[in-house]
Enzyme design. Structure first.
Site, PDB file in Angstrom:
ATOM      1  N   ALA A   1       4.581  -6.412  -1.022  1.00 31.79           N
ATOM      2  CA  ALA A   1       5.033  -5.075  -0.556  1.00 31.79           C
ATOM      3  C   ALA A   1       5.097  -4.226  -1.822  1.00 31.79           C
ATOM      4  O   ALA A   1       6.152  -4.044  -2.397  1.00 31.79           O
ATOM      5  CB  ALA A   1       6.396  -5.205   0.113  1.00 31.79           C
TER       6      ALA A   1
ATOM      7  N   ALA B   1       3.901  -0.970  -3.319  1.00 32.26           N
ATOM      8  CA  ALA B   1       4.000   0.404  -3.845  1.00 32.26           C
ATOM      9  C   ALA B   1       5.440   0.766  -4.246  1.00 32.26           C
ATOM     10  O   ALA B   1       6.375   0.348  -3.563  1.00 32.26           O
ATOM     11  CB  ALA B   1       3.508   1.396  -2.781  1.00 32.26           C
ATOM     12  N   PRO B   2       5.622   1.489  -5.341  1.00 33.75           N
ATOM     13  CA  PRO B   2       4.610   2.125  -6.192  1.00 33.75           C
ATOM     14  C   PRO B   2       3.992   1.220  -7.259  1.00 33.75           C
ATOM     15  O   PRO B   2       3.215   1.696  -8.079  1.00 33.75           O
ATOM     16  CB  PRO B   2       5.396   3.261  -6.847  1.00 33.75           C
ATOM     17  CG  PRO B   2       6.802   2.758  -6.915  1.00 33.75           C
ATOM     18  CD  PRO B   2       7.001   1.902  -5.699  1.00 33.75           C
ATOM     19  N   GLY B   3       4.327  -0.065  -7.269  1.00 29.91           N
ATOM     20  CA  GLY B   3       3.603  -0.994  -8.131  1.00 29.91           C
ATOM     21  C   GLY B   3       4.281  -1.360  -9.436  1.00 29.91           C
ATOM     22  O   GLY B   3       3.704  -2.049 -10.273  1.00 29.91           O
TER      23      GLY B   3
ATOM     24  N   LYS C   1       6.570  -3.459 -10.344  1.00 34.20           N
ATOM     25  CA  LYS C   1       6.804  -4.859 -10.733  1.00 34.20           C
ATOM     26  C   LYS C   1       5.491  -5.557 -11.061  1.00 34.20           C
ATOM     27  O   LYS C   1       5.408  -6.360 -11.977  1.00 34.20           O
ATOM     28  CB  LYS C   1       7.584  -5.584  -9.640  1.00 34.20           C
ATOM     29  CG  LYS C   1       8.969  -4.962  -9.455  1.00 34.20           C
ATOM     30  CD  LYS C   1       9.832  -5.692  -8.480  1.00 34.20           C
ATOM     31  CE  LYS C   1      11.149  -4.955  -8.269  1.00 34.20           C
ATOM     32  NZ  LYS C   1      11.035  -3.678  -7.545  1.00 34.20           N
TER      33      LYS C   1
ATOM     34  N   ASP D   1      -1.149  -4.953   6.199  1.00 34.54           N
ATOM     35  CA  ASP D   1       0.218  -5.302   6.581  1.00 34.54           C
ATOM     36  C   ASP D   1       0.533  -6.684   5.993  1.00 34.54           C
ATOM     37  O   ASP D   1      -0.224  -7.635   6.244  1.00 34.54           O
ATOM     38  CB  ASP D   1       0.315  -5.325   8.115  1.00 34.54           C
ATOM     39  CG  ASP D   1       1.748  -5.484   8.588  1.00 34.54           C
ATOM     40  OD1 ASP D   1       2.493  -6.290   7.979  1.00 34.54           O
ATOM     41  OD2 ASP D   1       2.132  -4.813   9.561  1.00 34.54           O
TER      42      ASP D   1
ATOM     43  N   ASP E   1       9.231  -7.905  -2.498  1.00 36.62           N
ATOM     44  CA  ASP E   1      10.239  -6.870  -2.779  1.00 36.62           C
ATOM     45  C   ASP E   1      10.271  -6.038  -1.500  1.00 36.62           C
ATOM     46  O   ASP E   1       9.575  -5.033  -1.375  1.00 36.62           O
ATOM     47  CB  ASP E   1       9.753  -6.071  -3.998  1.00 36.62           C
ATOM     48  CG  ASP E   1      10.764  -5.062  -4.481  1.00 36.62           C
ATOM     49  OD1 ASP E   1      11.952  -5.192  -4.146  1.00 36.62           O
ATOM     50  OD2 ASP E   1      10.355  -4.128  -5.192  1.00 36.62           O
TER      51      ASP E   1
ATOM     52  N   CYS F   1      16.747  -3.766  -2.393  1.00 43.62           N
ATOM     53  CA  CYS F   1      17.714  -2.885  -3.062  1.00 43.62           C
ATOM     54  C   CYS F   1      18.781  -2.474  -2.046  1.00 43.62           C
ATOM     55  O   CYS F   1      19.144  -1.314  -1.949  1.00 43.62           O
ATOM     56  CB  CYS F   1      17.014  -1.678  -3.670  1.00 43.62           C
ATOM     57  SG  CYS F   1      16.129  -0.667  -2.482  1.00 43.62           S
TER      58      CYS F   1
HETATM   59  N1  SAM Z   1       7.653  -3.653  -5.470  1.00 44.96           N
HETATM   60  C1  SAM Z   1       7.586  -2.215  -5.519  1.00 44.96           C
HETATM   61  C2  SAM Z   1       7.832  -1.755  -6.946  1.00 44.96           C
HETATM   62  O1  SAM Z   1       8.509  -2.429  -7.703  1.00 44.96           O
HETATM   63  O2  SAM Z   1       7.316  -0.687  -7.308  1.00 44.96           O
HETATM   64  C3  SAM Z   1       8.547  -1.576  -4.515  1.00 44.96           C
HETATM   65  C4  SAM Z   1       8.341  -2.018  -3.083  1.00 44.96           C
HETATM   66  S1  SAM Z   1       9.274  -1.117  -1.867  1.00 44.96           S
HETATM   67  C5  SAM Z   1      10.846  -1.788  -2.070  1.00 44.96           C
HETATM   68  C6  SAM Z   1       8.755  -1.817  -0.356  1.00 44.96           C
HETATM   69  C7  SAM Z   1       7.351  -1.434   0.081  1.00 44.96           C
HETATM   70  O3  SAM Z   1       7.041  -2.202   1.255  1.00 44.96           O
HETATM   71  C8  SAM Z   1       7.159   0.015   0.495  1.00 44.96           C
HETATM   72  O4  SAM Z   1       6.141   0.598  -0.278  1.00 44.96           O
HETATM   73  C9  SAM Z   1       6.740  -0.050   1.960  1.00 44.96           C
HETATM   74  O5  SAM Z   1       5.787   0.928   2.345  1.00 44.96           O
HETATM   75  C10 SAM Z   1       6.148  -1.446   2.028  1.00 44.96           C
HETATM   76  N2  SAM Z   1       6.045  -2.035   3.397  1.00 44.96           N
HETATM   77  C11 SAM Z   1       6.584  -1.592   4.559  1.00 44.96           C
HETATM   78  N3  SAM Z   1       6.203  -2.381   5.588  1.00 44.96           N
HETATM   79  C12 SAM Z   1       5.417  -3.355   5.053  1.00 44.96           C
HETATM   80  C13 SAM Z   1       4.683  -4.440   5.600  1.00 44.96           C
HETATM   81  N4  SAM Z   1       4.699  -4.704   6.909  1.00 44.96           N
HETATM   82  N5  SAM Z   1       3.948  -5.200   4.763  1.00 44.96           N
HETATM   83  C14 SAM Z   1       3.933  -4.957   3.434  1.00 44.96           C
HETATM   84  N6  SAM Z   1       4.607  -3.934   2.858  1.00 44.96           N
HETATM   85  C15 SAM Z   1       5.329  -3.140   3.656  1.00 44.96           C
END
Ligand code: SAM
Length: 310
Positions: A114, A116-118, A120, A165, A183, A237
């Site tokens: 998961a 974005a924004p990337g 980690k 997904d 995350d 978070c």
């Molecule tokens: N790891 C990222 C970072 O450190 O920059 C932050 C991730 S953020 C907490 C969670 C992300 O999960 C969001 O960008 C959201 O759009 C995405 N998300 C939502 N539903 C999802 C799914 N079914 N599968 C994968 N990612 C999903």
């Protein structure tokens, strides 16, 4: 009326989870953190350039690439070429801790499920200087393009991004990855600013339950994609146990090869995971999970490191 009720439930729950959180969330943010991007610069170059504009950051003890500055310096930092050229990345220390727990090696393959924004994934591109292999998954179209842009600006060449997904990856790529980071999308309770009016406008217990259901599907997918012997880091978070301990407990119940391990980094404001919530007991090993209590520098965070036994 409904809003007031939501707010009441929100605060009653925090009080039960850990009363320290409410006072901590009221603390004004006074500092922020950033890390250097080794793909584009060095610690020396960053410190020299910042010194020329009278910015003197303090290095973090447990991570040589991370620095802390007073919040008033944020705008000045953003104006520097270091920031616009992607030589530094503004990232909360809790996020850095969660990423570092992956301990990625250069011959390993990481899935960031998961992404974005990337931030980690980029920490590992930087630390491994583009060695190691990373797959980054993000379903949201706008966030996916933001992710690709961030990878480009940072000079990351070892990451491939997929607009998918996360729930489908376990089936598509069974036992592919040495390390997996989930995350997870969450109710982001630690981002609420309690100093403003109506801080919990977008919070409801139904959202917490909805997130919890999605997170359980995602953690099973993450698990399926992990090689035996591999490590999954689950992070959010948010404070709600339904999105944290309950999700990890669900995995432990479903998968006999899942075991929690102690994190490598333990700091003063870290507490153990809960083993009991709303009349329900979780596996005792959830004590090994970490709850980061916000302190004006660290964001509130939950993280659990889970090993897949061979
Ligand atoms: N790891 C990222 C970072 O450190 O920059 C932050 C991730 S953020 C907490 C969670 C992300 O999960 C969001 O960008 C959201 O759009 C995405 N998300 C939502 N539903 C999802 C799914 N079914 N599968 C994968 N990612 C999903």
């Amino acid at each position: 009326m409904k809003r007031q009720n939501n707010e009441k439930i929100f605060f009653e729950r925090l009080e039960k989870i850990d009363p320290a959180i409410i006072s901590a969330l009221k603390l004004p943010k006074k500092r922020f953190s950033f890390r250097i991007n080794r793909l584009k610069t060095t610690n020396d170059e960053v410190l020299d350039k910042l010194e020329k504009v009278s910015i003197v950051p303090k290095r973090v003890e447990w991570f040589e690439d991370a620095y802390v500055l007073p919040l008033e310096e944020r705008q000045n930092l953003i104006k520097t070429d270091l920031y616009t050229d992607g030589k530094i990345y503004i990232q909360n220390l809790s996020s850095m801790v969660a990423a570092l727990e992956l301990s990625l090696k250069e011959d390993e393959w990481l899935l960031d499920l998961a992404s974005a924004p990337g931030g980690k994934a980029l920490l590992w591109s930087s630390l491994l200087e583009n060695r190691g292999k990373i797959s980054a998954v993000e379903p949201d179209r706008n966030r996916f393009f933001m992710l690709k842009r961030n990878f480009k600006i940072s000079g990351a060449k070892n990451i491939r991004a997929y607009q998918k997904d996360g729930r489908t990856i376990g089936k598509r790529c069974p036992e592919y990855f040495d390390k997996v980071l989930l995350d997870a999308p969450c109710s982001s309770e630690s981002k609420f600013d309690l100093s403003i009016e109506n801080p919990v406008k977008y919070w409801s217990i139904r959202r917490v339950y909805r997130n919890s259901r999605l997170q359980k599907e995602l953690i099973l997918s993450a698990w399926e994609s992990l090689k035996p012997g591999g490590v999954l880091v689950y992070a959010t978070c948010t404070f709600s146990p339904e999105e944290n301990e309950e999700v990890v407990n669900f995995l432990l119940e479903k998968r006999a090869d899942a075991f929690l391990t102690e994190p490598d980094i333990i700091l003063e404001n870290f507490k153990s995971g809960l083993t009991f919530w709303e009349g329900r007991a979780f596996d005792e090993s959830l004590k090994k999970a970490v709850r980061i209590v916000p302190d004006g520098l660290f964001d509130g965070f939950f993280l659990a490191k889970i090993k897949k036994v061979r």
